[in-house]
Design a protein around this motif. Structure first.
Motif, PDB file in Angstrom:
ATOM      1  N   MET C   1       0.846  -1.197   0.000  1.00 30.91           N
ATOM      2  CA  MET C   1       0.000   0.000   0.000  1.00 30.91           C
ATOM      3  C   MET C   1       0.879   1.245   0.000  1.00 30.91           C
ATOM      4  N   SER C   2       0.562   2.134  -0.818  1.00 30.36           N
ATOM      5  CA  SER C   2       1.499   3.239  -0.973  1.00 30.36           C
ATOM      6  C   SER C   2       0.883   4.598  -0.715  1.00 30.36           C
ATOM      7  N   GLU C   3      -0.344   4.621  -0.277  1.00 31.85           N
ATOM      8  CA  GLU C   3      -0.996   5.924  -0.147  1.00 31.85           C
ATOM      9  C   GLU C   3      -0.219   6.890   0.727  1.00 31.85           C
ATOM     10  N   ILE C   4       0.247   6.373   1.898  1.00 32.58           N
ATOM     11  CA  ILE C   4       0.772   7.308   2.872  1.00 32.58           C
ATOM     12  C   ILE C   4       2.004   8.027   2.368  1.00 32.58           C
ATOM     13  N   HIS C   5       2.926   7.279   1.803  1.00 31.38           N
ATOM     14  CA  HIS C   5       4.142   7.983   1.441  1.00 31.38           C
ATOM     15  C   HIS C   5       4.145   8.448  -0.011  1.00 31.38           C
ATOM     16  N   ASP C   6       3.026   8.300  -0.662  1.00 32.08           N
ATOM     17  CA  ASP C   6       2.938   8.844  -2.008  1.00 32.08           C
ATOM     18  C   ASP C   6       2.690  10.344  -1.927  1.00 32.08           C
ATOM     19  N   PRO C   7       3.668  11.137  -2.276  1.00 33.88           N
ATOM     20  CA  PRO C   7       3.521  12.585  -2.112  1.00 33.88           C
ATOM     21  C   PRO C   7       2.406  13.152  -2.982  1.00 33.88           C
ATOM     22  N   ASN C   8       2.029  12.435  -4.005  1.00 33.55           N
ATOM     23  CA  ASN C   8       0.970  12.965  -4.852  1.00 33.55           C
ATOM     24  C   ASN C   8      -0.414  12.721  -4.294  1.00 33.55           C
ATOM     25  N   ALA C   9      -0.527  11.842  -3.356  1.00 33.30           N
ATOM     26  CA  ALA C   9      -1.857  11.526  -2.844  1.00 33.30           C
ATOM     27  C   ALA C   9      -1.877  11.534  -1.325  1.00 33.30           C
ATOM     28  N   PRO C  10      -1.523  12.655  -0.737  1.00 34.42           N
ATOM     29  CA  PRO C  10      -1.431  12.686   0.725  1.00 34.42           C
ATOM     30  C   PRO C  10      -2.760  12.512   1.426  1.00 34.42           C
ATOM     31  N   GLN C  11      -3.860  12.724   0.774  1.00 29.72           N
ATOM     32  CA  GLN C  11      -5.159  12.652   1.434  1.00 29.72           C
ATOM     33  C   GLN C  11      -5.812  11.290   1.255  1.00 29.72           C
ATOM     34  N   ARG C  21      -6.956   1.798   9.240  1.00 30.81           N
ATOM     35  CA  ARG C  21      -5.705   2.506   9.481  1.00 30.81           C
ATOM     36  C   ARG C  21      -6.000   3.909   9.926  1.00 30.81           C
ATOM     37  N   MET C  22      -5.053   4.529  10.568  1.00 30.87           N
ATOM     38  CA  MET C  22      -5.318   5.883  11.010  1.00 30.87           C
ATOM     39  C   MET C  22      -4.783   6.880   9.992  1.00 30.87           C
ATOM     40  N   ASP C  23      -5.446   7.984  10.006  1.00 27.03           N
ATOM     41  CA  ASP C  23      -5.084   9.009   9.049  1.00 27.03           C
ATOM     42  C   ASP C  23      -4.134   9.970   9.733  1.00 27.03           C
ATOM     43  N   VAL C  24      -2.860   9.729   9.575  1.00 28.84           N
ATOM     44  CA  VAL C  24      -1.910  10.589  10.260  1.00 28.84           C
ATOM     45  C   VAL C  24      -1.604  11.851   9.474  1.00 28.84           C
ATOM     46  N   SER C  25      -1.712  11.751   8.195  1.00 26.74           N
ATOM     47  CA  SER C  25      -1.327  12.932   7.418  1.00 26.74           C
ATOM     48  C   SER C  25      -2.255  14.107   7.711  1.00 26.74           C
ATOM     49  N   ALA C  26      -3.498  13.774   8.097  1.00 27.12           N
ATOM     50  CA  ALA C  26      -4.448  14.846   8.350  1.00 27.12           C
ATOM     51  C   ALA C  26      -4.109  15.630   9.613  1.00 27.12           C
ATOM     52  N   VAL C  27      -3.349  15.041  10.511  1.00 25.65           N
ATOM     53  CA  VAL C  27      -3.086  15.730  11.770  1.00 25.65           C
ATOM     54  C   VAL C  27      -1.664  16.270  11.855  1.00 25.65           C
ATOM     55  N   LEU C  28      -0.886  16.079  10.845  1.00 25.29           N
ATOM     56  CA  LEU C  28       0.489  16.565  10.917  1.00 25.29           C
ATOM     57  C   LEU C  28       0.509  18.024  11.319  1.00 25.29           C
ATOM     58  N   THR C 282       4.955  10.682   5.957  1.00 29.31           N
ATOM     59  CA  THR C 282       4.455  10.676   4.589  1.00 29.31           C
ATOM     60  C   THR C 282       5.285   9.798   3.679  1.00 29.31           C
ATOM     61  N   SER C 283       6.586   9.802   3.883  1.00 33.27           N
ATOM     62  CA  SER C 283       7.391   8.963   3.001  1.00 33.27           C
ATOM     63  C   SER C 283       8.517   8.286   3.760  1.00 33.27           C
ATOM     64  N   PRO C 284       8.143   7.347   4.649  1.00 32.11           N
ATOM     65  CA  PRO C 284       9.180   6.633   5.395  1.00 32.11           C
ATOM     66  C   PRO C 284      10.037   5.829   4.438  1.00 32.11           C
ATOM     67  N   LYS C 285      11.316   5.726   4.792  1.00 32.69           N
ATOM     68  CA  LYS C 285      12.214   4.993   3.903  1.00 32.69           C
ATOM     69  C   LYS C 285      12.202   3.516   4.221  1.00 32.69           C
ATOM     70  N   GLU C 290       6.899   2.092   7.746  1.00 31.93           N
ATOM     71  CA  GLU C 290       5.646   2.237   7.011  1.00 31.93           C
ATOM     72  C   GLU C 290       4.591   1.288   7.564  1.00 31.93           C
ATOM     73  N   ASP C 291       4.996   0.052   7.816  1.00 32.60           N
ATOM     74  CA  ASP C 291       4.050  -0.908   8.383  1.00 32.60           C
ATOM     75  C   ASP C 291       3.485  -0.385   9.683  1.00 32.60           C
ATOM     76  N   TYR C 292       4.345   0.183  10.514  1.00 36.74           N
ATOM     77  CA  TYR C 292       3.903   0.626  11.830  1.00 36.74           C
ATOM     78  C   TYR C 292       2.939   1.797  11.724  1.00 36.74           C
ATOM     79  N   ILE C 293       3.325   2.812  10.950  1.00 32.47           N
ATOM     80  CA  ILE C 293       2.460   3.993  10.922  1.00 32.47           C
ATOM     81  C   ILE C 293       1.195   3.755  10.114  1.00 32.47           C
ATOM     82  N   SER C 294       1.219   2.743   9.258  1.00 32.03           N
ATOM     83  CA  SER C 294      -0.023   2.474   8.541  1.00 32.03           C
ATOM     84  C   SER C 294      -0.853   1.444   9.292  1.00 32.03           C
ATOM     85  N   GLY C 295      -0.404   1.081  10.487  1.00 26.49           N
ATOM     86  CA  GLY C 295      -1.235   0.269  11.360  1.00 26.49           C
ATOM     87  C   GLY C 295      -1.179  -1.216  11.095  1.00 26.49           C
TER      88      GLY C 295
END
Lengths: 310, 299, 298
Positions: C1-11, C21-28, C282-285, C290-295
């Motif tokens: 799954m690539s939504e979170i760290h895909d800079p083009n689709a942060p939402q 999963r939790m929406d972390v980008s919304a609360v940054l 948003t873009s963990p290396k 990524e697994d952790y923050i995407s739940g």
């Protein structure tokens, strides 16, 4: 890399700015206070040992330990300690015959049967017994147990006798045995009980076959400590059992114990340095060694059950 | 849907009613209760006996008159009451600071791995079970004779202090242990020193527990007679102590002396004195329980 | 799954109900407005191969990182990953645990905190700590704040200092009439702010916070988070949190820790990834981050 990451010069600001002598002194004083208990033990050992060694310079250890006449006040005194040991033994046996069943029974009831509410009332009540001064027990043994109760059961009983002292001492020790045994039973993990109940065991079967075996070392420690207290108890025997050394097993007669000899001889006006004075310490040494060994056994046993369930 | 209950093939197998040995179990429970009852009944009879027997002498003569051998009807225990106060005062004076400090060392300062601390600990456990008469021997040999303090209030106070020291140490340690660790950490994290933390935070929080333990320890000392037999308390004393180097008697010793008299009046007097002693002890215990209940469960 | 760290689709991750999963980008956090790159302008703590042991057990494996001045740095990761342990070695609170020891270099402004001539008490005066459970002292509110300055022998007008610290901790208005009251009468959130006031009263440079909101409700948590953002102007804050959204809301930088399980089944904490919070979320290396923050893990 960035600004502050290389080690700067100068004195480390995190070092101690002013010496804290106060802290060091306080710690020293605390350690010193803790050593008072060591000095107490040391003081006990020294104070019984030195006069005892002098005593054994005049009376051989063999005569002291293995002869059966204790007559320090006679013109020709004899110092065979066995009658005192016998007195201690008889009274202690009577006491533990009372205290072990009653103490253990009370502990099982409090730990396995009593409701928490009943426990809150019964346990402190039982412990009041432990707070009664021993001189009061002695008075009660002599005035009530002997002269009101026992004379009607055993018409030939002597006014001073081992039986009343032993019985009352047994009651006195119940809280010691009950409280320590209950601690040991409380430390038995609940899972063991649940396991027994799950197999269809009754409360009685669970208590007797699961809880008591599991808590055995703690219970034995309680017995040992109770016996040690019985051996060391002074006032009850001094008041109720008489002061006559008596090499007998008959509990209806008066007898003297190690402790009541120390009390009686020490209360009298004995001259420092006399053989009679030293005999107090020789008997004291014997008493200390016996109770010390029992206390150590008890401490070991308690540690064993604590380790098993922690 | 209706479910029909099929009767089991063997009704015995699903009988959930109690069977087995209910009588034995019930009897067992009763025997256990009886064990507990014996102790409590004994206590009740003892209290009733001394109260009834001592009743005729429970009046002001008891605390305003001096002991007398010849006139039992006029004898009292005034000198024993004051002697007890003096002796216990000195016991507290010696035992409390040393007991508190030892406990603080063992609980707050010593590392769990310290061999010295473990040795002190086992030593204290053993001392707690040393017969009290042995402390009398210690007092006789060291305080009364070696240090030449004689058979005085101060000798008795020092001896009883050593006797109750283990009790005070154990109770204080328990009180300190009950203070949550995060109070200490909060203080240390502010840059407080170990002693500042102990003095300003841990000890104040432990004081109720320390007070309870102390009262119980001192009430044990008040009732103690055996060591004092060796320390001169048995001599006939018809005056109040005037200072630390005064001769003395105490309530338990006075009781003991009266039990040795053959006349019945003295047994009555002994009973009355026992009631007085028990009332004092009971009051102390009540205070201890009150402190405990008032301060329980603060965290 | 690539939504979170895909800079083009942060939402794109917002459907919490569907993905779990939790929406972390919304609360940054936006307010802090820090644009961060990986370089840290002013270093307070410099860790080089820091290892923490309890006896033979290694709780934290070689950690190398830097903590920036007046920044909020969050330590996140699953239980047992050593983040609290590491935090407690910053002000030598680990010294209080028998057998605990720290190896490697843990420098504070270039000075090794574990150098032999360092006094842990001096360290703790500069580096304060707020604990998981609000550990107010069983004393009055006033005494709680005044305690630190008093034991440190600070010559100050205590009334003024107490007021200043309680004001800074956003507690003054609520307690100014009850300063003599027991601190135990306060609510959990108020107690935690009192602990913060108590901490800043000794004028530390750093505040370490060990899951400061773990025992608080959301409203109290929001207050503490606001407070942290304000305090970051003057203090360096390091916070350990289980709550990823909290890390995302308040922190400038985030360090993700995890636990390796060795052959004997023992867990050792290690630092997986560290960087500006925005990038970590948003873009963990590292795929574990990524697994952790995407739940998916933890």
């Amino acid at each position: 890399m960035t600004t502050a990451s290389s080690a700067p010069g100068g004195l480390n600001p995190l070092r101690q700015t002013k010496p804290r002598y106060g802290e060091a002194i306080i710690k020293g004083v605390l350690v010193l206070a803790a050593t008072v208990s060591l000095f107490t033990t040391f003081g006990i050992v020294i104070s019984v040992l030195i006069p005892s060694l002098e005593f054994f310079g005049e009376i051989s250890l063999g005569e002291f330990l293995f002869t059966t006449t204790w007559t320090p006040l006679f013109a020709n005194p004899q110092y065979g300690v066995l009658p005192l040991v016998m007195g201690t033994l008889v009274i202690t046996l009577i006491a533990i015959a009372v205290a072990i069943p009653l103490g253990l029974g009370s502990a099982i009831y409090l730990s396995e049967y009593a409701s928490p509410r009943a426990r809150r009332v019964l346990k402190p009540t039982l412990e009041v017994l432990a707070g009664i001064p021993t001189v009061v027990f002695g008075f009660f043994a002599l005035e009530f147990i002997t002269q009101v109760v026992l004379v009607n059961i055993f018409p030939g009983i002597q006014v001073f006798n081992a039986l009343s002292a032993g019985l009352v001492m047994g009651i006195m020790i119940i809280p010691t045995i009950a409280s320590l045994s209950e601690d040991a039973m409380a430390a038995v993990p609940g899972g063991l009980r649940d396991g027994a109940y799950a197999l269809g065991a009754t409360k009685r079967q669970t208590a007797l076959r699961v809880v008591i075996p599991a808590a055995l070392s703690g219970i034995v420690a309680a017995f040992v400590l109770g016996i040690s207290r019985a051996i060391g108890e002074t006032m009850i025997v001094t008041i109720a059992a008489g002061l006559q050394p008596n090499m007998t097993l008959n509990p209806l007669e008066g007898m003297q114990t190690m402790t009541s000899y120390i009390a009686a001889a020490g209360a009298g006006d004995v001259a420092t340095g006399s053989i009679e004075y030293k005999s107090i310490f020789a008997v004291g040494l014997l008493l200390f060694v016996i109770t010390f060994v029992m206390n150590m056994i008890s401490i070991r046993l308690v540690r064993r059950y604590r380790q098993a369930y922690q | 849907m209706t479910a029909t209950l099929t009767p089991p093939a063997n009704p015995e197998a699903v009988d959930l009613r109690g069977h087995g040995q209910p009588v034995v179990d019930k009897a067992f429970r009763w025997v256990l209760f009886l064990c507990l009852f014996v102790g409590i009944a004994f206590l009740a009879i003892l209290l009733a006996y001394v109260t009834i027997k001592g009743w005729p002498r429970l009046d002001s003569r008891l605390w305003t008159n001096m002991p007398s051998i010849r006139r039992p009807e006029q004898a009292g225990a005034e000198s024993a009451i004051f002697g007890t106060l003096w002796v216990i005062g000195f016991t507290a004076l010696f035992a409390l600071p040393i007991g508190f400090m030892s406990a603080i060392y063992l609980e707050e300062y010593a590392k769990p791995t310290s061999r010295f601390a473990r040795f002190v600990e086992v030593n204290i456990q053993n001392l707690a079970a040393v017969p009290s008469i042995v402390y009398g021997i210690l007092g006789l040999a060291i305080f009364a004779r070696a240090l030449a303090l004689g058979q005085t209030v101060i000798t008795a106070g020092l001896t009883l202090a050593l006797l109750v020291l283990p009790v005070i140490i154990v109770a204080t340690r328990e009180a300190l242990r009950a203070v949550p660790q995060n109070i200490r950490h909060g203080s240390l994290a502010l840059g407080a020193t170990q002693w500042q933390t102990t003095w300003h935070q841990t000890m104040p929080a432990a004081i109720p527990g320390m007070a309870t333990g102390t009262i119980l320890a001192l009430s044990r000392a008040i009732g103690e007679a055996a060591p004092l037999l060796l320390l001169g308390a048995v001599t006939f004393i018809s005056f109040n102590p005037t200072g630390p180097f005064s001769a003395y008697t105490t309530l338990p010793i006075q009781i003991y002396n009266w039990t040795r008299e053959s006349r019945e009046e003295f047994q009555v007097l002994a009973s009355a004195t026992i009631v007085l002693l028990l009332v004092i002890l009971l009051a102390m215990n009540a205070v201890a329980i009150l402190i405990r209940n008032k301060t329980q469960k603060r965290w | 799954m690539s939504e979170i760290h895909d800079p083009n689709a942060p939402q794109a991750t917002s459907d919490l109900a569907n993905t779990g999963r939790m929406d972390v980008s919304a609360v940054l956090g936006e307010e802090r407005g820090t644009p961060l790159d990986d370089a840290i302008p002013q270093v307070v703590f410099d860790l080089n191969n820091v290892r923490v042991f309890y006896g033979d057990f290694q709780a934290v494996r070689d950690v190398t990182m830097q903590i920036g001045r007046h920044e909020i740095t969050a330590f996140i990761g699953p239980s047992g990953c050593g983040k609290s342990t590491l935090l407690r070695s910053f002000n030598r609170m680990n010294d209080l645990i028998p057998g605990a020891r720290v190896e490697g270099l843990l420098a504070y402004h270039g000075y090794n905190i574990y150098a032999p001539d360092v006094d842990p008490i001096e360290v703790r005066r500069r580096i304060g700590m707020v604990f998981q459970k609000p550990n107010v002292f069983p004393k009055s509110i006033y005494e709680n704040v005044a305690y630190g300055p008093k034991v440190n022998g600070m010559k100050v007008n205590m009334d003024d200092l107490v007021e200043e610290c309680l004001t800074r901790a956003a507690l003054w208005d609520e307690v100014k009439d009850d300063l003599k009251k027991s601190a135990y009468a306060l609510s959990g959130g108020q107690q935690q702010r009192l602990v913060i006031a108590r901490c800043i009263a000794v004028k530390p440079e750093v505040i370490l916070m060990d899951e400061p909101c773990a025992s608080l409700d959301p409203i109290a948590t929001a207050k503490i988070e606001d407070l942290m953002k304000q305090l970051a102007a003057d203090y360096t804050i390091v916070i350990v949190t289980h709550n990823m959204q909290q890390a995302a809301r308040v922190s400038d930088r985030t360090a993700f820790f995890t636990a390796d399980v060795d052959a004997e089944g023992v867990r050792h904490g290690r630092l997986v990834e560290y960087g500006p919070t925005r990038r970590i979320f948003t873009s963990p290396k590292d795929p574990r981050t990524e697994d952790y923050i995407s739940g998916r893990f933890g």
